[in-house]
Motif scaffolding. Structure first.
Motif, PDB file in Angstrom:
ATOM      1  N   ILE A 119      16.838 -27.179  17.230  1.00 16.39           N
ATOM      2  CA  ILE A 119      15.378 -27.160  17.360  1.00 16.39           C
ATOM      3  C   ILE A 119      14.980 -26.879  18.811  1.00 16.39           C
ATOM      4  N   ALA A 120      15.633 -27.577  19.741  1.00 15.77           N
ATOM      5  CA  ALA A 120      15.269 -27.439  21.157  1.00 15.77           C
ATOM      6  C   ALA A 120      15.579 -26.043  21.692  1.00 15.77           C
ATOM      7  N   SER A 121      16.731 -25.482  21.297  1.00 20.50           N
ATOM      8  CA  SER A 121      17.184 -24.220  21.867  1.00 20.50           C
ATOM      9  C   SER A 121      16.207 -23.060  21.642  1.00 20.50           C
ATOM     10  N   PRO A 122      15.763 -22.773  20.409  1.00 14.40           N
ATOM     11  CA  PRO A 122      14.858 -21.631  20.235  1.00 14.40           C
ATOM     12  C   PRO A 122      13.493 -21.822  20.895  1.00 14.40           C
ATOM     13  N   ILE A 123      13.032 -23.077  21.018  1.00 14.19           N
ATOM     14  CA  ILE A 123      11.768 -23.311  21.728  1.00 14.19           C
ATOM     15  C   ILE A 123      11.911 -22.873  23.183  1.00 14.19           C
ATOM     16  N   LEU A 124      13.010 -23.293  23.813  1.00  9.32           N
ATOM     17  CA  LEU A 124      13.229 -22.959  25.215  1.00  9.32           C
ATOM     18  C   LEU A 124      13.453 -21.462  25.418  1.00  9.32           C
ATOM     19  N   TRP A 125      14.293 -20.843  24.561  1.00 10.65           N
ATOM     20  CA  TRP A 125      14.572 -19.429  24.802  1.00 10.65           C
ATOM     21  C   TRP A 125      13.342 -18.569  24.537  1.00 10.65           C
ATOM     22  N   ALA A 165      25.436  -8.409  14.555  1.00  3.27           N
ATOM     23  CA  ALA A 165      25.348  -6.964  14.381  1.00  3.27           C
ATOM     24  C   ALA A 165      24.016  -6.548  13.769  1.00  3.27           C
ATOM     25  N   LEU A 166      23.551  -7.287  12.770  1.00  2.00           N
ATOM     26  CA  LEU A 166      22.313  -6.908  12.099  1.00  2.00           C
ATOM     27  C   LEU A 166      21.093  -7.128  12.984  1.00  2.00           C
ATOM     28  N   GLY A 167      21.158  -8.162  13.870  1.00  2.00           N
ATOM     29  CA  GLY A 167      20.061  -8.382  14.802  1.00  2.00           C
ATOM     30  C   GLY A 167      19.831  -7.175  15.697  1.00  2.00           C
ATOM     31  N   PRO A 168      20.872  -6.698  16.431  1.00  2.00           N
ATOM     32  CA  PRO A 168      20.688  -5.496  17.247  1.00  2.00           C
ATOM     33  C   PRO A 168      20.317  -4.254  16.437  1.00  2.00           C
ATOM     34  N   ALA A 169      20.863  -4.121  15.216  1.00  2.40           N
ATOM     35  CA  ALA A 169      20.528  -2.953  14.391  1.00  2.40           C
ATOM     36  C   ALA A 169      19.050  -2.948  14.051  1.00  2.40           C
ATOM     37  N   PHE A 170      18.495  -4.126  13.781  1.00  2.00           N
ATOM     38  CA  PHE A 170      17.075  -4.226  13.439  1.00  2.00           C
ATOM     39  C   PHE A 170      16.196  -4.094  14.671  1.00  2.00           C
ATOM     40  N   ILE A 171      16.598  -4.720  15.764  1.00  3.29           N
ATOM     41  CA  ILE A 171      15.744  -4.766  16.948  1.00  3.29           C
ATOM     42  C   ILE A 171      15.673  -3.430  17.656  1.00  3.29           C
ATOM     43  N   ALA A 172      16.695  -2.575  17.524  1.00  3.91           N
ATOM     44  CA  ALA A 172      16.683  -1.310  18.255  1.00  3.91           C
ATOM     45  C   ALA A 172      15.424  -0.491  17.960  1.00  3.91           C
ATOM     46  N   PRO A 173      15.113  -0.164  16.686  1.00  7.44           N
ATOM     47  CA  PRO A 173      13.876   0.585  16.437  1.00  7.44           C
ATOM     48  C   PRO A 173      12.615  -0.228  16.703  1.00  7.44           C
ATOM     49  N   VAL A 174      12.656  -1.550  16.437  1.00 12.07           N
ATOM     50  CA  VAL A 174      11.484  -2.392  16.688  1.00 12.07           C
ATOM     51  C   VAL A 174      11.190  -2.465  18.179  1.00 12.07           C
ATOM     52  N   LEU A 218       8.037 -10.513  21.461  1.00 14.64           N
ATOM     53  CA  LEU A 218       9.276 -10.973  20.840  1.00 14.64           C
ATOM     54  C   LEU A 218       9.632 -12.414  21.195  1.00 14.64           C
ATOM     55  N   SER A 219       8.725 -13.103  21.874  1.00 18.45           N
ATOM     56  CA  SER A 219       8.930 -14.531  22.122  1.00 18.45           C
ATOM     57  C   SER A 219       8.493 -15.388  20.935  1.00 18.45           C
ATOM     58  N   LEU A 220       7.789 -14.802  19.972  1.00 21.49           N
ATOM     59  CA  LEU A 220       7.221 -15.581  18.869  1.00 21.49           C
ATOM     60  C   LEU A 220       8.225 -15.978  17.776  1.00 21.49           C
ATOM     61  N   PRO A 221       9.161 -15.110  17.361  1.00 26.92           N
ATOM     62  CA  PRO A 221      10.049 -15.487  16.243  1.00 26.92           C
ATOM     63  C   PRO A 221      10.868 -16.751  16.503  1.00 26.92           C
ATOM     64  N   GLN A 238      20.594 -17.102  14.367  1.00 29.91           N
ATOM     65  CA  GLN A 238      21.383 -16.150  15.153  1.00 29.91           C
ATOM     66  C   GLN A 238      20.746 -14.768  15.148  1.00 29.91           C
ATOM     67  N   PHE A 239      20.141 -14.402  14.039  1.00 33.62           N
ATOM     68  CA  PHE A 239      19.446 -13.113  13.943  1.00 33.62           C
ATOM     69  C   PHE A 239      18.310 -13.050  14.954  1.00 33.62           C
ATOM     70  N   VAL A 240      17.481 -14.095  14.971  1.00 29.45           N
ATOM     71  CA  VAL A 240      16.369 -14.149  15.921  1.00 29.45           C
ATOM     72  C   VAL A 240      16.898 -14.240  17.351  1.00 29.45           C
ATOM     73  N   ASN A 241      17.980 -14.988  17.526  1.00 29.38           N
ATOM     74  CA  ASN A 241      18.645 -15.094  18.821  1.00 29.38           C
ATOM     75  C   ASN A 241      18.966 -13.708  19.372  1.00 29.38           C
ATOM     76  N   TYR A 242      19.512 -12.851  18.524  1.00 30.57           N
ATOM     77  CA  TYR A 242      19.885 -11.524  18.982  1.00 30.57           C
ATOM     78  C   TYR A 242      18.698 -10.581  19.090  1.00 30.57           C
ATOM     79  N   LEU A 243      17.613 -10.868  18.383  1.00 32.14           N
ATOM     80  CA  LEU A 243      16.396 -10.098  18.621  1.00 32.14           C
ATOM     81  C   LEU A 243      15.974 -10.236  20.079  1.00 32.14           C
ATOM     82  N   ASP A 244      16.039 -11.463  20.588  1.00 34.11           N
ATOM     83  CA  ASP A 244      15.628 -11.721  21.960  1.00 34.11           C
ATOM     84  C   ASP A 244      16.701 -11.321  22.964  1.00 34.11           C
TER      85      ASP A 244
END
Length: 409
Positions: free
Chosen positions: A77-83, A142-151, A168-171, A17-23
């Protein structure tokens, strides 16, 4: 061993979910830059923001059904590969049509994993544990957006918005490999983890479940909540940039602060929902949403940028705080064989609200040159959701008393 196993599963889906929200949140961060570079106004960009939720919505029930049918691991497994593929493709889109198309496909790819994750929570945690477990899992929202904002701002300034999406497609690809190695092929469902509210009687199909009034009540409640949630998520960085005149370099840090408060609220209310107010979770959710509405109203009327960030942070504390109790109630209303599909049904309602929210806010900003209409839109939606959860508490309480009366008779 079982305790260790379920917390390992919780950690893995938290990371997903963290990586999900990064993207997911990077488009909101890049919005002011993209609007200038592609010469798009806010009402048009609202459709790009909404394209994700359209794809995300249509994938909810199919994703949940496939998780119930073939197992959660397969979908996770399938979902993060596609996104990941469609995140990278966003960096190559240069027209409005291309951006809308790729964001719809990106949203559908992420939507495939949602029901599977909630299924794992229901399969591995008892009813009284689920509010805290869901809050821990969903703290990544919440932590995903907090981390991704400065990144994201760093990538934005060094590689442009196209490069940001490509990197950001790699994680997500890394997460797919990790899930394949760590999550077992089948998640055990012990009798102790059956739902406490709907396990009586024969196993029911999804059609029978969605005909029940409580199913539609929580559907509407989550739809209304997501109007506020996605309007906040999609437009908060732009609000700070456009209305509060915070420059790009400062925006990364400023936009991350409210999400940290959101994570704190999620953990705090998730714990309360699993402990002292376990039997009053619906009323707890209603109070949380009313507090969110009041906080948003106060925030909009504050004078300075610093005060506005503080107000948005308090709003986020409550806005995110309801997630744990909400999804523990959803899982309590769900038969064991339909945890993925029914979670998808409820989240479909949420994404319907999420689809219209950024469009309405975008039109309001373009038409009036002000965020006033957007804030009022969110506030009204939160009061509607609070009312629905209050009614749901009354309905569930009545069913509980009828059940006790039948046992005594």
């Amino acid at each position: 061993m079982r305790a260790a196993g379920k917390y390992k599963v919780l950690l893995i889906i938290w990371l997903l979910q963290f990586v999900n929200y990064l993207d997911r949140i990077n488009l909101s961060i890049a919005a002011p830059t993209m609007m200038r570079g592609l010469k798009l106004n806010p009402n048009v960009f609202g459709f790009i923001l909404a394209a994700f939720t359209f794809g995300y919505a249509i994938a909810q029930i199919p994703g949940g059904y496939l998780a119930d049918r073939f197992g959660a691991r397969c979908m996770l497994i399938a979902s993060p590969i596609l996104w990941s593929v469609f995140t990278g493709m966003t960096g190559f889109a240069s027209t409005l049509i291309a951006l809308v198309a790729v964001r719809v496909l990106f949203g559908a790819s992420e939507g495939l994993s949602n029901g599977a994750s909630f299924k794992l929570i229901g399969d591995n945690f008892a009813s009284h544990e689920r509010s805290a477990a869901n809050a821990a899992y969903l703290s990544a929202l919440a932590l995903g957006p907090a981390f991704i904002a400065p990144v994201a701002v760093w990538f934005l300034t060094h590689t442009g918005w196209q490069g940001m999406f490509r990197w950001l497609s790699l994680p997500g690809l890394v997460m797919a490999l990790l899930i394949r190695w760590v999550i077992p092929k089948q998640s055990p469902t012990a009798p102790a983890y059956r739902t406490s509210l709907s396990a009586d009687g024969p196993r029911k199909g999804l059609r029978e479940i969605v005909r029940q009034p409580t199913s539609w009540l929580i559907f509407v409640a989550y739809l209304a909540f997501n109007v506020a949630f996605w309007a906040y998520l999609g437009w908060m960085p732009s609000y700070l940039s456009i209305a509060r005149h915070i420059d790009l370099k400062a925006l990364g840090v400023a936009a991350s602060i409210p999400y940290l408060f959101g994570a704190a609220g999620m953990i705090a209310f998730g714990w309360i929902g699993s402990r002292s107010l376990y039997r009053y979770r619906c009323l707890l959710i209603a109070v949380i949403y009313i507090c969110t509405a009041v906080s948003l109203y106060v925030t909009y009327n504050l004078a300075s940028s610093a005060q506005s960030i503080a107000g948005l942070s308090v709003s986020a504390f409550f806005l995110y705080g309801g997630f744990g109790p909400v999804w523990s109630v959803v899982l309590d209303l769900t038969p064991e064989n339909l945890r993925g599909a029914f979670s998808g049904f409820v989240n479909l309602g949420g994404q319907v609200g999420g689809f219209f929210a950024p469009i309405v806010v975008g039109y309001a900003v373009s038409a009036t040159g002000s965020f006033t209409g957007g804030f009022l839109f969110m506030i009204v939606a939160l009061f509607i959701s609070a009312l629905c959860f209050t009614i749901l508490h009354t309905v569930r309480k009545g069913h509980h008393h009828k059940h006790i009366s039948r046992e005594l008779a």
